[in-house]
Scaffold this motif. Sequence first.
Motif, PDB file in Angstrom:
ATOM      1  N   VAL A   1       0.837  -1.205   0.000  1.00 16.63           N
ATOM      2  CA  VAL A   1       0.000   0.000   0.000  1.00 16.63           C
ATOM      3  C   VAL A   1       0.871   1.254   0.000  1.00 16.63           C
ATOM      4  O   VAL A   1       0.593   2.227  -0.712  1.00 16.63           O
ATOM      5  N   ALA A   2       1.945   1.236   0.795  1.00 15.61           N
ATOM      6  CA  ALA A   2       2.818   2.407   0.879  1.00 15.61           C
ATOM      7  C   ALA A   2       3.517   2.690  -0.445  1.00 15.61           C
ATOM      8  O   ALA A   2       3.708   3.858  -0.815  1.00 15.61           O
ATOM      9  N   VAL A   3       3.893   1.649  -1.176  1.00 14.70           N
ATOM     10  CA  VAL A   3       4.510   1.850  -2.493  1.00 14.70           C
ATOM     11  C   VAL A   3       3.549   2.585  -3.422  1.00 14.70           C
ATOM     12  O   VAL A   3       3.938   3.513  -4.140  1.00 14.70           O
ATOM     13  N   GLY A   4       2.288   2.167  -3.406  1.00 17.48           N
ATOM     14  CA  GLY A   4       1.297   2.871  -4.220  1.00 17.48           C
ATOM     15  C   GLY A   4       1.035   4.283  -3.728  1.00 17.48           C
ATOM     16  O   GLY A   4       0.907   5.219  -4.522  1.00 17.48           O
ATOM     17  N   LEU A   5       0.973   4.448  -2.413  1.00 22.21           N
ATOM     18  CA  LEU A   5       0.708   5.756  -1.810  1.00 22.21           C
ATOM     19  C   LEU A   5       1.775   6.773  -2.197  1.00 22.21           C
ATOM     20  O   LEU A   5       1.468   7.870  -2.689  1.00 22.21           O
ATOM     21  N   TRP A   6       3.034   6.417  -1.990  1.00 22.48           N
ATOM     22  CA  TRP A   6       4.122   7.338  -2.299  1.00 22.48           C
ATOM     23  C   TRP A   6       4.399   7.406  -3.798  1.00 22.48           C
ATOM     24  O   TRP A   6       4.858   8.438  -4.303  1.00 22.48           O
TER      25      TRP A   6
ATOM     26  N   ALA B   1       6.391   6.038 -15.570  1.00 20.37           N
ATOM     27  CA  ALA B   1       6.488   4.632 -15.989  1.00 20.37           C
ATOM     28  C   ALA B   1       7.407   3.852 -15.062  1.00 20.37           C
ATOM     29  O   ALA B   1       7.112   2.704 -14.692  1.00 20.37           O
ATOM     30  N   LEU B   2       8.516   4.464 -14.674  1.00 20.59           N
ATOM     31  CA  LEU B   2       9.439   3.799 -13.757  1.00 20.59           C
ATOM     32  C   LEU B   2       8.805   3.608 -12.378  1.00 20.59           C
ATOM     33  O   LEU B   2       9.005   2.568 -11.727  1.00 20.59           O
ATOM     34  N   VAL B   3       8.045   4.608 -11.937  1.00 18.46           N
ATOM     35  CA  VAL B   3       7.370   4.499 -10.636  1.00 18.46           C
ATOM     36  C   VAL B   3       6.339   3.373 -10.657  1.00 18.46           C
ATOM     37  O   VAL B   3       6.269   2.547  -9.730  1.00 18.46           O
ATOM     38  N   ILE B   4       5.539   3.323 -11.707  1.00 21.79           N
ATOM     39  CA  ILE B   4       4.528   2.268 -11.819  1.00 21.79           C
ATOM     40  C   ILE B   4       5.191   0.901 -11.909  1.00 21.79           C
ATOM     41  O   ILE B   4       4.753  -0.075 -11.283  1.00 21.79           O
ATOM     42  N   ALA B   5       6.287   0.814 -12.686  1.00 19.13           N
ATOM     43  CA  ALA B   5       7.004  -0.452 -12.807  1.00 19.13           C
ATOM     44  C   ALA B   5       7.557  -0.899 -11.454  1.00 19.13           C
ATOM     45  O   ALA B   5       7.487  -2.086 -11.100  1.00 19.13           O
ATOM     46  N   THR B   6       8.110   0.052 -10.688  1.00 16.51           N
ATOM     47  CA  THR B   6       8.637  -0.278  -9.360  1.00 16.51           C
ATOM     48  C   THR B   6       7.529  -0.759  -8.434  1.00 16.51           C
ATOM     49  O   THR B   6       7.691  -1.751  -7.703  1.00 16.51           O
ATOM     50  N   ALA B   7       6.398  -0.060  -8.475  1.00 14.32           N
ATOM     51  CA  ALA B   7       5.271  -0.463  -7.627  1.00 14.32           C
ATOM     52  C   ALA B   7       4.799  -1.871  -7.984  1.00 14.32           C
ATOM     53  O   ALA B   7       4.485  -2.677  -7.098  1.00 14.32           O
ATOM     54  N   ILE B   8       4.760  -2.164  -9.268  1.00 15.94           N
ATOM     55  CA  ILE B   8       4.328  -3.492  -9.707  1.00 15.94           C
ATOM     56  C   ILE B   8       5.312  -4.560  -9.237  1.00 15.94           C
ATOM     57  O   ILE B   8       4.920  -5.606  -8.702  1.00 15.94           O
ATOM     58  N   PHE B   9       6.589  -4.302  -9.422  1.00 13.70           N
ATOM     59  CA  PHE B   9       7.607  -5.297  -9.051  1.00 13.70           C
ATOM     60  C   PHE B   9       7.589  -5.576  -7.551  1.00 13.70           C
ATOM     61  O   PHE B   9       7.572  -6.737  -7.124  1.00 13.70           O
ATOM     62  N   VAL B  10       7.592  -4.513  -6.758  1.00 11.34           N
ATOM     63  CA  VAL B  10       7.651  -4.686  -5.302  1.00 11.34           C
ATOM     64  C   VAL B  10       6.382  -5.364  -4.787  1.00 11.34           C
ATOM     65  O   VAL B  10       6.443  -6.341  -4.028  1.00 11.34           O
ATOM     66  N   SER B  11       5.233  -4.858  -5.187  1.00 10.58           N
ATOM     67  CA  SER B  11       3.980  -5.403  -4.641  1.00 10.58           C
ATOM     68  C   SER B  11       3.716  -6.820  -5.127  1.00 10.58           C
ATOM     69  O   SER B  11       3.224  -7.663  -4.366  1.00 10.58           O
TER      70      SER B  11
END
Length: 752
Positions: A403-408, A458-468
């Motif tokens: 959730v925090a990855v998406g929030l930030w 795009a990098l932020v969304i990719a990071t959120a996808i990978f981590v979550s």
Amino acid sequence: MVTGIVAPAISPLGSQILIPAAALLAIGFAILLWVRVSKVKVAGSHGVRSENGREYLLEEEQRGEDEIEHKVAELMQAIDEGATSFLTTEYKYVGIFMGIFAVVILVLLSSQDGFSTKWTTDAKGVEHPPALYNGVFSTLAFLIGAVTSSVSGFLGMKIATYANGRTALEARKGVAPAFMTAFRSGAVMGFLLAGMGLIMLQLTLYLLKAFYGGDYEGVYEAIAGYGLGGSSIALFGRVGGGIYTKAADVGADLVGKLEKDIPEDDPRNPAVIADNVGDNVGDIAGMGADLFGSFAESTCAALVISSVSTLGADSVAMSYPLMVSAVGILVCLLTTFVATDLRPARLVTEIESTLKMQLILSTTIATPAVFLISYYGLPSEFKGIFNNDPEKIVKNWYMFICVAVGLWGGLIIGVVTERYTSNAYPPVQEVADACRTGAATNIIFGLALGYQSAIIPALVIATAIFVSFSLASMFGIACAALGMLNTLATGLAIDAYGPISDNAGGIAEMAAMGEDIRERTDALDAAGNTTAAIGKGFAIGSAALVSLALFGAYVTRAQIGALESSILDPQVFAGLLVGAMLPYWFSAMTMKSVGKAALAMVQEVRRQFATIPGLMDGSARPDYRQCVEISTAASLSEMVPPGALVIFTPVVVGILFGTKTLAGVLAGALVSGVQMAVSMSNTGGAWDNAKKYVEAGASERARALGGKGSDCHKAAVIGAHTQRPHLQILQLIQRGRPFLETMRLSVSDSVR
């Protein structure tokens, strides 16, 4: 539940109190803010007079206060009538479609076992209703979601038209009163929509649980219809409203500014009322329905995915997605007081920083709140989330990180969007400088800015996808989307603030309040353009995450394994290419629709200037209604083909080519749609604010560009309307997935 695992510390009663309490508190707070806005009285049909007397009057003092106030009331009424008429007509057409679509859903879902009415019992002793009942309740959830989305958009529009003139009147007292009125009005929409979305979802769950009993998987599959209903309304709301507003905007500016050399929102311009109406039906009602659709889909995706895990046996844990949204509402409620009471913008230079501070504060405070909900609202460990490894353990603090990855991530996307769309930063100033050599270089620089602005999101969304995904598979991705929408109430308040300020500027111009007032409203509007782009950034990011989560649900239900979905498979690869093309097709259709509608608007405006004697000298009144009717007719007729493309592409591909090809189509549309949505949205915002940068001449660099009426300004106006149909291209991928999930792939079952 996994043996030996500590259950959630929050009691079932506590979770059931928190969710509706937060929703009702949001609705009550919205009503309170509306009461505060209503204290700015308006004469005539709406009431006019401020509580604080007449000390706020500036250069219009000698003109007669009553004349201005009654003119404001007339303009507010005209805008409200136009917006209400359009939405009422649009919802009639959409209602017919929703009715037909509901029948299709009912038939496809109910026919899976031949319309049987026989209940079945599984090995665990859980009773499951027949497919007929599943079809009925999924359809009911679909209709509830559609109605909630429609009502939310309509109320948002009514609030905006109620507040636009009041914001203009308050601008006579200074920046702070006008800012507080606009922001409070936007917050009314934000909290009303967030509260209604949450409470209606909770009530629908209560209804389904009363019928399904212990069949949690059935409950949460049926609730997926709620997300589909909300997103279907959002599709038509954004497309229809977008075509309306851009057609009016282009027609008003290209003839008024470039050909007749009259100011923006000049009352002599026949398209000026249609332009102001468009701000409300496109950027208020449309965006409200869009973000409601994202909220509904992400919540439903999380519920559907988690219902097949060990969380499905725990009512508190299954309420986790709803509790995340509930604490987000409470946090946004607290931070709203900062902008409305504790630290409102008192100077023009403070407007954007105050709005940005709202997002930063909300995100910062929401982080520990989400941690507490994750720690106490989930079991310490649970499993069944990973399809390829059902025994893999997921810990409750993993979900906090998701959730925090998406929030930030949402905050980062918002900050990046601000940098690329605000004229306070070099990227937009460079676009404005490019206008010195004409519209061609303006367009080139604007396109380059848009493409560049897509890199970090795009990098932020990719990071959120990978981590979550690494922590909690598709459930983690769905919760990351919820995190990005955790500050939905604040995001919507900031987004709605923009069109309200834009309308306030138009009313100030048409009511001849004076240059001082128009400068204030222009400053509010310029910040609003940036905040509108930030709102689109949140919608794009959250839609990408929830689309991937629903894509995972689709792959799971279609029983497509990792090897079967490999891009080396010719069916999948062919689908990828077709899917990547679809956002371009959708974009071409919507942009051409805007162009056709704008052409009709330009011709009508030219006709009135040529045939109505005394129009230019102000002795005659233009026919505003004719321009409103042109935009209405064009948007209602042109919104159907793009909507049909989005709705029926998954069905056609699934029937003709099977599940693997469809998986490729959905994945391809997701990847290409994200880039297009971000770049087009930011390019449009940058072009618009570059125009305002030239017009304002607030700095030495800006004054060197020549100001209003210069060749540089005319080039900026052309650029501002070149790519303004930045409709949410990501709707193409966001709306297709819930359709398939809700129908439970009855089509796929037949072709497999």
